[in-house]
Design an enzyme around this catalytic site. Structure first.
Site, PDB file in Angstrom:
ATOM      1  N   ASP A  72       2.262  -2.712  -6.351  1.00  0.00           N
ATOM      2  CA  ASP A  72       3.548  -2.165  -5.895  1.00  0.00           C
ATOM      3  C   ASP A  72       3.529  -0.636  -5.900  1.00  0.00           C
ATOM      4  O   ASP A  72       3.305  -0.024  -6.925  1.00  0.00           O
ATOM      5  CB  ASP A  72       4.672  -2.696  -6.785  1.00  0.00           C
ATOM      6  CG  ASP A  72       4.847  -4.201  -6.607  1.00  0.00           C
ATOM      7  OD1 ASP A  72       4.720  -4.933  -7.603  1.00  0.00           O
ATOM      8  OD2 ASP A  72       5.049  -4.639  -5.471  1.00  0.00           O
ATOM      9  N   ASP A  86      -3.748  -1.146  -8.273  1.00  0.00           N
ATOM     10  CA  ASP A  86      -2.357  -1.542  -8.521  1.00  0.00           C
ATOM     11  C   ASP A  86      -1.817  -2.095  -7.196  1.00  0.00           C
ATOM     12  O   ASP A  86      -2.415  -1.917  -6.134  1.00  0.00           O
ATOM     13  CB  ASP A  86      -1.591  -0.285  -8.955  1.00  0.00           C
ATOM     14  CG  ASP A  86      -0.084  -0.452  -8.890  1.00  0.00           C
ATOM     15  OD1 ASP A  86       0.416  -1.397  -9.514  1.00  0.00           O
ATOM     16  OD2 ASP A  86       0.562   0.352  -8.196  1.00  0.00           O
TER      17      ASP A  86
END
Ligand code: XBP
Ligand code: MG
Length: 258
Positions: free
Chosen positions: A12, A10
């Site tokens: 953020d 991922d």
């Protein structure tokens, strides 16, 4: 050497703490730019993060938080324009070096690259935000290390839907059990597990530390490093006191070979 072939990450909150001082400030700059008196405080933004996707977050704010707002006839166009402005401000912040990668990210990615572990991104933010974050990270070629960048509107349904992780797996042409995933949020965990990525590490941050990660194989306060051991919040850390390929391999083995 390792029992898994690829690492899916991922962006953020995982690669970098982008939300509080990056995306949130970019939203507020865009609102000011068009004369809106909207101001997303750190606390309010923490609530709004329950909605993934910047455009979806703006729409949610208008519908649920904003006092009666004279929405223009073309609300979709209005939101898209606002989000384009926000993204421009966010890219500017990245270019100013305001959002460094989290501790251990470059170390782990370099170790994976050197060991022949394939690298992929699965994120809700835009591809341009990803490539710019990586390009501004100090190691200018780090973006080239990723074979796949699955991001933003490439899929119809954003996290917690599994679509973006499924897209990354499709592009890698790998089954989920051959991979390890790293996330930071409950939405991300649901998305990864929805794509059957059971070997899942969560590195929490200030916005996500109180969320429910009971379904994740391992939860820590970050990746840490040789001089900074991580705090294990759930699961067991074998092989080292910080997150390296040995630790991820041990987690992967526990999930699939136990
Ligand atoms: C987090 C998100 C994104 C960002 C804002 O993405 O939900 O929407 O908050 O970026 P992830 P955009 O944790 O999956 O990386 O405004 O570009 O959506
Ligand atoms: Mg995240």
């Amino acid at each position: 050497m390792y029992g898994f072939d690829a690492l899916l990450l991922d962006v953020d909150g995982t690669l970098a703490d982008t939300e509080r001082d990056g995306h949130r400030c970019a939203f507020n700059a865009a609102f000011a730019e068009v004369g809106l008196d909207w101001d997303w405080s750190e606390a309010l933004y923490g609530e709004l993060l329950s909605v993934t996707g910047g455009k979806e977050r703006i729409r949610h704010y208008i519908e649920h938080w904003r006092p009666p707002f004279e929405a223009p006839d073309d609300l979709d166009g209005f939101i898209a324009d606002l989000h384009r402005r926000k993204t421009r401000h966010y890219l500017e912040f990245l270019g100013q070096g305001r959002i460094p990668l989290r501790e251990g990210v470059t170390r782990l990615l370099r170790q994976a690259r050197d060991a022949g572990i394939r690298l992929a991104i699965a994120t809700t933010t835009t591809p341009e935000n990803v490539s710019t974050l990586l390009a501004c990270s100090g190691d200018t070629d780090i973006g080239d290390w990723f074979e796949v960048i699955a991001a933003g509107d490439m899929v119809p349904a954003k996290k917690p839907a599994p679509d973006i992780f499924r897209l990354a797996l499709d592009k890698l042409q790998l089954p989920a059990h051959a991979c390890v995933a790293v996330e930071d949020s409950a939405h991300g965990v649901r998305s990864a597990l929805g794509a059957d990525l059971q070997a899942l590490l969560v590195t929490v941050n200030a916005y996500t530390q109180d969320q429910d990660f009971s379904a994740a194989a391992l939860v820590t306060d970050g990746l840490g490093g040789p001089a900074s051991p991580v705090k294990v919040l759930q699961g067991t850390l074998e092989g080292s006191d910080h997150i390296d390929l040995a630790a991820l391999d041990a987690m992967h083995r526990r999930v699939y070979l136990a």
